[in-house]
Design a protein around this motif. Structure first.
Motif, PDB file in Angstrom:
ATOM      1  N   THR A  82       0.852  -1.193   0.000  1.00 44.02           N
ATOM      2  CA  THR A  82       0.000   0.000   0.000  1.00 44.02           C
ATOM      3  C   THR A  82       0.883   1.235   0.000  1.00 44.02           C
ATOM      4  OG1 THR A  82      -0.098  -0.051   2.414  1.00 44.02           O
ATOM      5  CG2 THR A  82      -1.887  -1.136   1.217  1.00 44.02           C
ATOM      6  N   GLN A  83       0.382   2.278  -0.619  1.00 44.33           N
ATOM      7  CA  GLN A  83       1.161   3.498  -0.707  1.00 44.33           C
ATOM      8  C   GLN A  83       0.234   4.696  -0.572  1.00 44.33           C
ATOM      9  OE1 GLN A  83       2.820   2.603  -4.581  1.00 44.33           O
ATOM     10  NE2 GLN A  83       1.350   3.949  -5.603  1.00 44.33           N
ATOM     11  N   PRO A  84       0.745   5.772   0.021  1.00 46.36           N
ATOM     12  CA  PRO A  84      -0.111   6.953   0.183  1.00 46.36           C
ATOM     13  C   PRO A  84      -0.417   7.591  -1.166  1.00 46.36           C
ATOM     14  CG  PRO A  84       2.158   7.444   0.801  1.00 46.36           C
ATOM     15  CD  PRO A  84       2.096   5.970   0.573  1.00 46.36           C
ATOM     16  N   LEU A  85      -1.506   8.299  -1.219  1.00 42.23           N
ATOM     17  CA  LEU A  85      -1.855   9.030  -2.428  1.00 42.23           C
ATOM     18  C   LEU A  85      -0.868  10.171  -2.637  1.00 42.23           C
ATOM     19  CD1 LEU A  85      -5.709   9.278  -1.858  1.00 42.23           C
ATOM     20  CD2 LEU A  85      -4.543   7.704  -3.401  1.00 42.23           C
ATOM     21  N   THR A  90      -4.595  13.649  -3.312  1.00 36.93           N
ATOM     22  CA  THR A  90      -5.203  14.029  -2.037  1.00 36.93           C
ATOM     23  C   THR A  90      -5.935  15.351  -2.164  1.00 36.93           C
ATOM     24  OG1 THR A  90      -3.480  12.869  -0.792  1.00 36.93           O
ATOM     25  CG2 THR A  90      -4.748  14.537   0.387  1.00 36.93           C
ATOM     26  N   THR A 123     -12.065   7.052  -8.096  1.00 40.55           N
ATOM     27  CA  THR A 123     -11.512   5.750  -8.484  1.00 40.55           C
ATOM     28  C   THR A 123     -11.868   5.355  -9.911  1.00 40.55           C
ATOM     29  OG1 THR A 123     -13.450   4.522  -7.687  1.00 40.55           O
ATOM     30  CG2 THR A 123     -11.650   4.927  -6.102  1.00 40.55           C
ATOM     31  N   LYS A 325      -4.566  -0.896  -4.666  1.00 36.32           N
ATOM     32  CA  LYS A 325      -3.802   0.044  -3.853  1.00 36.32           C
ATOM     33  C   LYS A 325      -4.470   1.413  -3.826  1.00 36.32           C
ATOM     34  CE  LYS A 325       0.008  -0.521  -6.133  1.00 36.32           C
ATOM     35  NZ  LYS A 325       1.417  -0.427  -6.592  1.00 36.32           N
ATOM     36  N   LYS A 326      -4.875   1.874  -4.997  1.00 34.39           N
ATOM     37  CA  LYS A 326      -5.491   3.199  -5.062  1.00 34.39           C
ATOM     38  C   LYS A 326      -6.850   3.208  -4.386  1.00 34.39           C
ATOM     39  CE  LYS A 326      -6.803   6.941  -8.155  1.00 34.39           C
ATOM     40  NZ  LYS A 326      -6.796   7.468  -9.542  1.00 34.39           N
ATOM     41  N   SER A 329      -6.477   3.284  -0.661  1.00 31.92           N
ATOM     42  CA  SER A 329      -5.974   4.592  -0.226  1.00 31.92           C
ATOM     43  C   SER A 329      -7.060   5.654  -0.303  1.00 31.92           C
ATOM     44  CB  SER A 329      -4.771   5.007  -1.079  1.00 31.92           C
ATOM     45  OG  SER A 329      -3.678   4.131  -0.885  1.00 31.92           O
ATOM     46  N   ASP A 332      -9.562   5.109   2.520  1.00 32.67           N
ATOM     47  CA  ASP A 332      -8.951   5.515   3.780  1.00 32.67           C
ATOM     48  C   ASP A 332      -8.932   7.038   3.913  1.00 32.67           C
ATOM     49  OD1 ASP A 332      -7.411   5.024   6.227  1.00 32.67           O
ATOM     50  OD2 ASP A 332      -5.724   5.856   5.129  1.00 32.67           O
ATOM     51  N   GLN A 333      -8.581   7.723   2.835  1.00 34.78           N
ATOM     52  CA  GLN A 333      -8.517   9.182   2.864  1.00 34.78           C
ATOM     53  C   GLN A 333      -9.899   9.798   3.087  1.00 34.78           C
ATOM     54  OE1 GLN A 333      -5.884  11.019   2.970  1.00 34.78           O
ATOM     55  NE2 GLN A 333      -6.856  13.032   2.823  1.00 34.78           N
TER      56      GLN A 333
END
Length: 352
Positions: A82-85, A90, A123, A325-326, A329, A332-333
């Protein structure tokens, strides 16, 4: 059987590439972009082994390979990082989120629907959202205000700060009797869950000891709670249904697209896809793992929470090769933004 590190890396690379291209991947593609330290022949041998283990399939003898649902499950559970946006992603989410939420909301249903809209836009998949479980939602206060002519305004406030107001037929009480009635009604209702009251397991014995007018008010408010509970059971929203046409595996297959659209119309089946994810921040169901999913699709869902209270759940339906992954993220955001915006609103309300 445990996979060697090389097999895991090859499988990870192939899934990552297939998510982007939707095309069979050959050994040369993997070598050039991901595995320059390996020979093409070595990669071919590993691909063949992974195919025999059920992780890959080859649509044609001369074609490359594509990952199976088994491969995507391993990818999501163990291989995906997983990786942050990015800052721009964001900022885009916050912009869309703030545009929608700036309009204000009368209830949780509107919040959940708006979350679905933003999730779908960001998305580019079909979004599904469902209001939170009414079974744990508790009454915080009850207010009854006489309107005259045997009518009264009822305001119910739950621990989710959702206002539910309705005008009911009221018994003929003296105006000053409503103050006493409100005290008794709060004694009867506050702290009880909507489910508890809706199943008639409320404190009827307490009401029976009071004057006839209070009993009648109790019954009318109880009917209102039952109405609220029933309305919760089918609350499900979909957004971006036609976005599936943006993906070649659907836009080029009429039967596949028709099956997808038919599945999206089955609201109860969609609601059931959220089951089995209790206590999980995110739930990922791939292909045949969920009966309610359209063929060839996956479903990623997350709780929408405020102060550890679940307001609802939002999810994304897309091809099995979706960008997990996206999606995770983004969900979550958005959940963080819900906490931030609504949490601030709740703080301001408490300060009033």
């Amino acid at each position: 059987m445990n996979l060697s590190e090389r097999k895991r890396k090859i499988l990870w690379a192939l899934v990552e590439e297939y998510i982007v291209t939707a095309q069979p991947i050959c050994s040369k593609d993997l070598q050039a972009k991901y595995l320059t330290e390996c020979s093409s022949a070595t990669i071919r041998n590993e691909l063949s082994a992974l195919e025999s283990m059920g992780y890959l399939t080859q649509p044609h003898i001369s074609a490359g390979r594509i990952p199976t649902e088994k491969a995507f499950r391993l990818y999501v559970d163990e291989l995906m990082e997983t990786q942050p946006l990015t800052e721009s992603e964001t900022a885009l989410i916050e912009s869309k989120f703030n545009d929608v939420f700036a309009q204000g909301f009368a209830n949780i249903e509107e919040i959940v629907a708006s979350v679905a809209k933003v999730v779908s836009e960001i998305t580019n998949y079909t979004a599904v959202a469902v209001r939170g479980d009414f079974e744990t939602e508790k009454i915080k206060s009850v207010s009854v205000l006489s309107l005259g002519d045997n009518k009264a305004l009822v305001v119910l406030v739950t621990d989710l700060n959702v206002l539910k107001d309705n005008i009911i037929d009221a018994p003929d009480l003296a105006p000053d009797a409503y103050a006493a009635a409100n005290k008794l009604l709060n004694k009867m209702f506050v702290g009880k869950t909507i489910k508890e009251l809706a199943t008639k397991a409320g404190p009827m014995e307490l009401a029976a000891k009071e004057i006839v007018g209070i009993r009648q008010l109790y019954q009318k408010i109880l009917e209102l709670v039952v109405k609220v509970a029933k309305s919760r059971e089918g609350d499900i929203v979909t957004e971006g249904t036609t976005r599936i046409f943006d993906y070649p595996e659907y836009s080029s297959d009429l039967d596949k697209t028709r099956n997808f659209l038919t599945a999206i119309e089955r609201k109860q089946s969609l609601a059931e896809m959220f089951n089995g994810s209790d206590g999980l921040d995110f739930s990922v169901k791939i292909g045949a793992e969920s009966e309610g999913l359209p063929d060839g699709c996956s479903f990623v869902s997350a709780k929408i929470s405020l102060n550890e209270k679940t307001l609802g759940s939002a999810g994304v339906i897309g091809p099995v090769r979706m960008d997990y992954k996206k999606v995770i993220s983004v969900l979550d955001q958005i959940n963080k933004l819900v906490e931030k915006v609504l949490g601030n609103d709740e703080t301001h309300e408490d300060e009033k």
